[in-house]
Design a protein around this motif. Structure first.
Motif, mmCIF file in Angstrom:
data_model
loop_
_atom_site.group_PDB
_atom_site.id
_atom_site.type_symbol
_atom_site.label_atom_id
_atom_site.label_comp_id
_atom_site.label_asym_id
_atom_site.label_seq_id
_atom_site.Cartn_x
_atom_site.Cartn_y
_atom_site.Cartn_z
ATOM 1 N N ARG A 171 -1.908 12.990 -34.427
ATOM 2 C CA ARG A 171 -1.307 14.103 -33.681
ATOM 3 C C ARG A 171 0.198 13.906 -33.517
ATOM 4 O O ARG A 171 0.963 14.853 -33.549
ATOM 5 C CB ARG A 171 -1.976 14.230 -32.309
ATOM 6 C CG ARG A 171 -1.441 15.397 -31.483
ATOM 7 C CD ARG A 171 -2.020 15.454 -30.085
ATOM 8 N NE ARG A 171 -3.452 15.323 -30.059
ATOM 9 C CZ ARG A 171 -4.148 14.927 -28.991
ATOM 10 N NH1 ARG A 171 -3.524 14.609 -27.860
ATOM 11 N NH2 ARG A 171 -5.452 14.830 -29.028
ATOM 12 N N TYR A 172 0.618 12.649 -33.333
ATOM 13 C CA TYR A 172 2.028 12.350 -33.129
ATOM 14 C C TYR A 172 2.725 11.922 -34.414
ATOM 15 O O TYR A 172 3.821 11.372 -34.374
ATOM 16 C CB TYR A 172 2.189 11.296 -32.026
ATOM 17 C CG TYR A 172 1.854 11.853 -30.663
ATOM 18 C CD1 TYR A 172 2.786 12.587 -29.938
ATOM 19 C CD2 TYR A 172 0.577 11.698 -30.125
ATOM 20 C CE1 TYR A 172 2.472 13.115 -28.713
ATOM 21 C CE2 TYR A 172 0.257 12.235 -28.892
ATOM 22 C CZ TYR A 172 1.203 12.944 -28.195
ATOM 23 O OH TYR A 172 0.881 13.482 -26.968
ATOM 24 N N SER A 173 2.069 12.194 -35.542
ATOM 25 C CA SER A 173 2.646 11.967 -36.881
ATOM 26 C C SER A 173 3.048 10.521 -37.126
ATOM 27 O O SER A 173 4.070 10.247 -37.764
ATOM 28 C CB SER A 173 3.847 12.899 -37.120
ATOM 29 O OG SER A 173 3.454 14.240 -36.960
ATOM 30 N N LEU A 174 2.242 9.584 -36.622
ATOM 31 C CA LEU A 174 2.507 8.178 -36.902
ATOM 32 C C LEU A 174 2.065 7.852 -38.326
ATOM 33 O O LEU A 174 1.204 8.527 -38.887
ATOM 34 C CB LEU A 174 1.748 7.280 -35.919
ATOM 35 C CG LEU A 174 2.079 7.444 -34.444
ATOM 36 C CD1 LEU A 174 1.272 6.441 -33.620
ATOM 37 C CD2 LEU A 174 3.559 7.264 -34.178
ATOM 38 N N ASP A 175 2.633 6.833 -38.882
ATOM 39 C CA ASP A 175 2.200 6.317 -40.177
ATOM 40 C C ASP A 175 0.850 5.643 -39.934
ATOM 41 O O ASP A 175 0.785 4.542 -39.379
ATOM 42 C CB ASP A 175 3.237 5.321 -40.699
ATOM 43 C CG ASP A 175 2.872 4.684 -42.016
ATOM 44 O OD1 ASP A 175 1.661 4.558 -42.315
ATOM 45 O OD2 ASP A 175 3.790 4.279 -42.737
#
Length: 111
Positions: free
Chosen positions: A25-29
């Motif tokens: 959701r938070y666009s982490l790798d």
């Protein structure tokens, strides 16, 4: 904060699937996230945070401990912390819109 909202506000149970959902959701790798979250360094940091929270008698999920890691003997315990509270503290300390390199500013950590 996303994990805290999911557990406290939405009543969801912690799970690996929930952690991955929030990371996505938070666009982490995601690959790096999965590798790092189980690393010895992450485990050591988590245990140190748990120890500090117990030492400071933190009992509520909305409590934050803010301290300058350059002078780690002193911390500020805040109850009922909101995003706006943290923003105001960072703004008051001149930490917003600053490069990540410590330039004589407080080296704050939030637990």
């Amino acid at each position: 904060m996303g994990m805290q909202d999911a557990i406290v506000e939405e009543g969801r149970e912690y799970s690996d699937d929930l952690a991955l959902e929030i990371a996505e959701r938070y666009s982490l790798d995601l690959e790096m996230f999965q590798e790092d979250r189980r690393s010895p360094l992450a485990q050591k940091a988590f245990k140190a945070d748990q120890h500090l929270a117990a030492e400071m008698k933190v009992e509520s999920p909305s409590t934050a401990v803010i301290y300058n890691i350059s002078v780690s003997d002193y911390g500020l315990l805040l109850d009922d912390v909101t995003d706006q509270t943290l923003y105001n503290i960072c703004e008051d300390q001149g930490l917003l819109n600053q490069p990540l390199i410590n330039q004589g500013k407080p080296n704050l950590r939030v637990l």
